[in-house]
Enzyme design. Sequence first.
Site, short mmCIF file in Angstrom:
data_model
loop_
_atom_site.label_atom_id
_atom_site.label_comp_id
_atom_site.label_asym_id
_atom_site.label_seq_id
_atom_site.Cartn_x
_atom_site.Cartn_y
_atom_site.Cartn_z
N TYR A 1 -6.95 -9.45 -2.50
CA TYR A 1 -6.53 -8.09 -2.15
C TYR A 1 -6.90 -7.82 -0.68
O TYR A 1 -6.08 -7.33 0.09
CB TYR A 1 -7.18 -7.05 -3.08
CG TYR A 1 -6.79 -5.63 -2.69
CD1 TYR A 1 -5.47 -5.20 -2.78
CD2 TYR A 1 -7.74 -4.73 -2.19
CE1 TYR A 1 -5.10 -3.91 -2.39
CE2 TYR A 1 -7.38 -3.44 -1.81
CZ TYR A 1 -6.06 -3.04 -1.91
OH TYR A 1 -5.70 -1.77 -1.51
N THR B 63 -6.51 7.75 -7.48
CA THR B 63 -5.08 7.72 -7.82
C THR B 63 -4.96 6.84 -9.07
O THR B 63 -5.96 6.59 -9.74
CB THR B 63 -4.27 7.09 -6.67
OG1 THR B 63 -4.74 5.74 -6.51
CG2 THR B 63 -4.46 7.85 -5.36
P1 NDP Z 1 -0.91 4.14 -7.25
O1 NDP Z 1 -1.06 3.06 -8.25
O2 NDP Z 1 -1.14 5.54 -7.67
O3 NDP Z 1 0.54 4.04 -6.55
C1 NDP Z 1 1.12 2.81 -6.21
C2 NDP Z 1 2.59 3.01 -5.95
O4 NDP Z 1 3.16 1.76 -5.54
C3 NDP Z 1 3.36 3.46 -7.19
O5 NDP Z 1 4.29 4.46 -6.84
C4 NDP Z 1 4.08 2.20 -7.64
O6 NDP Z 1 5.33 2.55 -8.22
C5 NDP Z 1 4.31 1.49 -6.30
N1 NDP Z 1 4.51 0.06 -6.48
C6 NDP Z 1 3.60 -0.85 -6.88
N2 NDP Z 1 4.15 -2.07 -6.98
C7 NDP Z 1 5.46 -1.92 -6.63
C8 NDP Z 1 6.56 -2.82 -6.53
N3 NDP Z 1 6.44 -4.11 -6.82
N4 NDP Z 1 7.76 -2.33 -6.16
C9 NDP Z 1 7.89 -1.02 -5.87
N5 NDP Z 1 6.90 -0.12 -5.91
C10 NDP Z 1 5.69 -0.57 -6.31
O7 NDP Z 1 -1.92 3.74 -6.07
P2 NDP Z 1 -2.21 4.40 -4.63
O8 NDP Z 1 -1.37 5.58 -4.39
O9 NDP Z 1 -3.66 4.52 -4.50
O10 NDP Z 1 -1.75 3.18 -3.70
C11 NDP Z 1 -0.83 3.31 -2.64
C12 NDP Z 1 -1.23 2.35 -1.54
O11 NDP Z 1 -2.52 2.71 -1.04
C13 NDP Z 1 -1.35 0.89 -1.96
O12 NDP Z 1 -0.79 0.09 -0.93
C14 NDP Z 1 -2.85 0.66 -2.06
O13 NDP Z 1 -3.21 -0.68 -1.83
C15 NDP Z 1 -3.34 1.57 -0.95
N6 NDP Z 1 -4.74 2.00 -1.01
C16 NDP Z 1 -5.23 2.66 -2.10
C17 NDP Z 1 -6.55 3.09 -2.10
C18 NDP Z 1 -7.16 3.78 -3.28
O14 NDP Z 1 -8.40 3.73 -3.42
N7 NDP Z 1 -6.39 4.43 -4.13
C19 NDP Z 1 -7.41 2.92 -0.92
C20 NDP Z 1 -6.78 2.19 0.15
C21 NDP Z 1 -5.50 1.79 0.11
P3 NDP Z 1 5.95 1.86 -9.54
O15 NDP Z 1 4.82 1.37 -10.38
O16 NDP Z 1 6.77 2.95 -10.14
O17 NDP Z 1 6.79 0.77 -8.97
C1 8X3 Z 2 -8.49 0.24 -2.00
C2 8X3 Z 2 -9.89 0.59 -1.65
O1 8X3 Z 2 -12.32 -0.15 -1.71
O2 8X3 Z 2 -10.96 -0.75 -3.61
O3 8X3 Z 2 -7.83 -0.40 -0.97
O4 8X3 Z 2 -10.67 -1.88 -1.53
S1 8X3 Z 2 -10.99 -0.60 -2.16
#
Ligand code: NDP
Ligand code: 8X3
Length: 252
Positions: free
Chosen positions: A153, A188
């Site tokens: 990741y 989230t």
């Molecule tokens: P969620 O799981 O709430 O949202 C993820 C979103 O990505 C969903 O809408 C999902 O839609 C979509 N998605 C995942 N895989 C696919 C795919 N193969 N094709 C199309 N859409 C896809 O997580 P977050 O909102 O937290 O995550 C959003 C971003 O933020 C990610 O890139 C994550 O790595 C990043 N992030 C998150 C953090 C956290 O702690 N939450 C911290 C740092 C970064 P669906 O399943 O409907 O396809």
């Molecule tokens: C998501 C945040 O700390 O799980 O990117 O890597 S952490």
Amino acid sequence: MHKIVLITGATSGFGKAIAEKFASNHWNCIITGRRADRLHAFADELREKYSVRILSLVFNVQHKEEVRQNLYDLPAEWKDIDILVNNAGLALGRDTFEKGSIDDWDTMIDTNVKGLLYVTKAVVPYMTSKKQGHIINIGSVAGKEVYEKGNVYCATKFAVDAISKSLRIDLLPYKIKVTAIHPGSADTEFSLVRFNGDGDKAKRAYEGYTPLHARDIADITWYCSTLPPHVCINELIVTCTAQGSAVNFYRE
Ligand code: NDP
Ligand code: 8X3
């Protein structure tokens, strides 16, 4: 004339909050995700609440043919994309390298790295042709520091960091801004996905402190998007106040 933002992964979390933020500020939105019911229901909700136009596109960013079919040759009224938010992404598992699943690695690399590249490759021509645009990539603190059991990741988010930096250089002649936003822990569906639907494990990730909320990232994305044309935030790391690095938390 309404501006247009395209947000990947708008069925939950950051992407959903970002879409709501832009729609509430009268932007027309192209929203994407795989879960069709959720995506279309959310599109209806935004149209109803904010009287904006919404195009909801159901596809998997991992599949370049699906990306091509959905994003190449958009209807004329949707081609003029001002901002692309590459948000779709996920972590799967939290295991040491030797215990990690190769299938999970493939999914993370195919989504977080290749999916982001496919979508960007499809959207950039709409921006280069008018010499204007803004690409906002959602990275992570995991793309700034590696941590135990973060291995693949972290690697995908380091890749997002590298792609963002090099895109910014390559796109200079086209006046396209590139911003990478690197959030820390946020509440989230991310942890539920990471721990394969195990709600208790997901809950424990946020115990004893107040994590970031999706709307915090939406507000920050909005701020980065609304600066004057000559100002580009290159990258931004944001954590909740209780998080001091990728792994240091103060829990009460
Ligand atoms: P969620 O799981 O709430 O949202 C993820 C979103 O990505 C969903 O809408 C999902 O839609 C979509 N998605 C995942 N895989 C696919 C795919 N193969 N094709 C199309 N859409 C896809 O997580 P977050 O909102 O937290 O995550 C959003 C971003 O933020 C990610 O890139 C994550 O790595 C990043 N992030 C998150 C953090 C956290 O702690 N939450 C911290 C740092 C970064 P669906 O399943 O409907 O396809
Ligand atoms: C998501 C945040 O700390 O799980 O990117 O890597 S952490």
